[in-house]
Design an enzyme around this catalytic site. Structure first.
Site, PDB file in Angstrom:
ATOM      1  N   HIS A  53     -65.938   0.769  33.590  1.00 31.97           N
ATOM      2  CA  HIS A  53     -67.193   0.258  34.166  1.00 31.97           C
ATOM      3  C   HIS A  53     -67.761   1.219  35.214  1.00 31.97           C
ATOM      4  CE1 HIS A  53     -66.840  -3.679  32.209  1.00 31.97           C
ATOM      5  NE2 HIS A  53     -65.540  -3.600  32.477  1.00 31.97           N
TER       6      HIS A  53
ATOM      7  N   ASN B  49     -68.353  -9.840  30.431  1.00 34.95           N
ATOM      8  CA  ASN B  49     -68.967  -8.825  29.581  1.00 34.95           C
ATOM      9  C   ASN B  49     -70.141  -9.419  28.819  1.00 34.95           C
ATOM     10  OD1 ASN B  49     -67.257  -6.621  30.171  1.00 34.95           O
ATOM     11  ND2 ASN B  49     -65.730  -7.305  28.686  1.00 34.95           N
TER      12      ASN B  49
END
Length: 487
Positions: free
Chosen positions: A54, A127
């Site tokens: 990320h 997500n």
């Protein structure tokens, strides 16, 4: 109006910011030039370790407003009466690539929400897909290593990607999501978000419910084909950042409607598959969506580094009425995320503005002190131990959520099998939900990567997963791979 004076870090005025001090005109520079040395030293330290996953992200501030009564399921104050608003910060991200990667790539997207509630910060870290590749955190470092750059070639290698997946049949469901039409969102505004894991809600009477979060975009889902994504990434590597920034700046505020699926805790043990398995979804016919509220983003950060890069989301940041479930991947993340932030940002990262709780004036009340960049001295009379006789903060004795029952012997157990547990059924269900055109694009995307793998045994193991999910699915992928390899 006179201009403000430029100063050094210590506040002294800077006489010359264009020329370094030197020994005579044209001579060597002097070590005594404090402004030069300070400026170069700070420049050398402007970057901090990037996130391992990320790393590339964008974010914005906004609010969450309750639109429906869910007090029968949770006593979390910020989900109380209809109309209540809570400030939020949301960070979107790609998962596998580095900070310098492109936004428009085939990759899951992080969807992390920090609620600045009156009972402390609540972080929901999910997500844009409702499932994940693996179900046990002990496999996570290996999984990420297989998706990142190879230590020798310095690039992502199809051999590594597909080799790991071939040994992880539980990844078949997420691979089907990733390689399908929703694998490349057109922007962060045009994708859904999911808590992915199973969490726990507890109501005021102590009744426990397991819950899954769904943020449905009010802009509509829009995605890119592989060809469109390649063109966009070539034009603007920061395409999703550009879109989010410009939309909010021109007053087009993206929003999502939050729904949840709820399961009474007593039903979990006898559900037909493991409800805590993050590689599976709960069918909506079993647990319909219940609307909760609306998430709106309406303010861009003034400084991307300060707020987006330093934002620290931790799934273990719960508030009263919300807690964890036995989901193994979630349990691993309860430690790993907070530990990553302690490494990247330091032990006092929760004192940074973007991470500091707004519920407590002056910052969190506890007995933590010192450490790098400490600013929580709390005055001469504040003690750094507990219990104490000096009116320091005390525990409430009220758990945030209901206790989770445990039984059996310690050990490295596989997850208990439920009656309908397997790694392939839901992947097949997802395939069968697709239109003919969607199936063709899915097959082409999978074959395009799998055909580049150099080892036949890796290809065969992956093909077996698709055959197990659906005979047509497996046959079409196998035929497509064979055709590409024969060219």
């Amino acid at each position: 109006m006179s201009k403000r004076v430029l100063t050094t870090e210590s506040g002294a005025p800077v006489a010359d910011n264009q020329n370094s001090a030197c020994a005579g005109a044209g001579g060597p520079l002097l070590l005594q030039d404090q402004h030069l040395l300070e400026k170069l030293a700070r420049f050398n330290r402007e970057r901090i370790p990037e996130r391992v996953v990320h790393a590339r992200g964008s974010g914005a501030y906004g609010h969450f407003e309750v639109t429906d009564d869910v007090t029968g399921y949770t006593h979390a104050a910020f989900l109380g009466e209809i109309g209540r608003r809570t400030e939020v910060f949301v960070r979107f991200s790609t998962v596998a690539d580095s900070l310098g990667g492109a936004d428009a790539v085939r990759d899951p997207r992080g969807f992390a929400v920090k609620f600045y509630t009156e009972e402390g910060n609540y972080d929901l870290v999910g997500n844009n897909t409702p499932v994940f590749f693996i179900k046990d955190p002990v496999k996570f470092p290996d999984f990420i290593h297989s998706q990142k750059r190879d230590p020798f070639t310095g690039r992502q290698e199809p051999d590594n990607v597909w080799d790991f997946w071939s040994h992880s049949p539980e990844a078949t469901h997420q691979v089907t999501w990733l390689m399908g039409d929703r694998g490349i969102p057109a922007s962060y505004r045009h994708m859904n978000g999911y808590g992915s894991h199973t969490y726990q809600w507890t109501n005021a009477d102590g009744e426990a419910f397991f819950v899954k979060y769904h943020f449905r975009t009010n802009q509509g889902v829009r995605c890119l084909s592989s060809e469109q994504a390649a063109e966009l990434a070539g034009r603007d590597t920061g395409s999703h950042q550009t879109d989010l920034l410009q939309a909010i700046e021109r007053g087009v505020h993206p929003s999502w409607t939050l729904y949840v699926q709820l399961m009474p805790a007593a039903e979990a043990a006898d559900y037909r598959f493991d409800p805590f398995d993050v590689t599976k979804v709960w069918p909506h016919r079993d647990h319909p969506l219940t609307r909760v509220g609306r998430l709106v983003l309406d303010r861009n950060p003034d400084n991307v580094f300060a707020d987006v890069e330093q934002a620290a989301f931790s799934p273990n940041n719960f508030v009263p009425g919300i807690g964890p479930s036995p989901d193994k991947m979630l349990q691993g993340r309860l430690f790993a995320y907070a530990d990553a932030h302690r490494y990247r940002l330091g032990i006092n990262h929760t004192q940074l503005a973007v991470n500091a709780p707004k519920a407590v004036p002056g910052g969190a009340r506890n007995y933590g002190r010192d450490g790098l960049m400490a600013s929580n001295a709390q005055g001469r009379h504040a003690k750094n131990y507990e219990p104490n006789s000096y009116d320091g903060p005390v525990e409430t004795g009220r758990p945030l959520s209901a206790p989770l029952p445990v039984s059996g012997h310690t050990g490295t157990h596989e997850a208990p099998q439920h009656t309908k547990d397997d790694d392939f059924f839901q992947a097949g269900e997802l395939y069968r939900l697709m239109s003919r055109e969607e199936r063709s694009r899915l097959v082409a995307n999978i074959a395009g990567g799998l055909a580049r793998v150099t080892r036949d045994d890796v290809i065969e193991r992956n093909l077996a997963h698709f055959h197990a999910a659906d005979p047509e699915y497996g046959r079409r992928v196998e035929d497509a791979v064979r055709a590409l390899r024969e060219d």
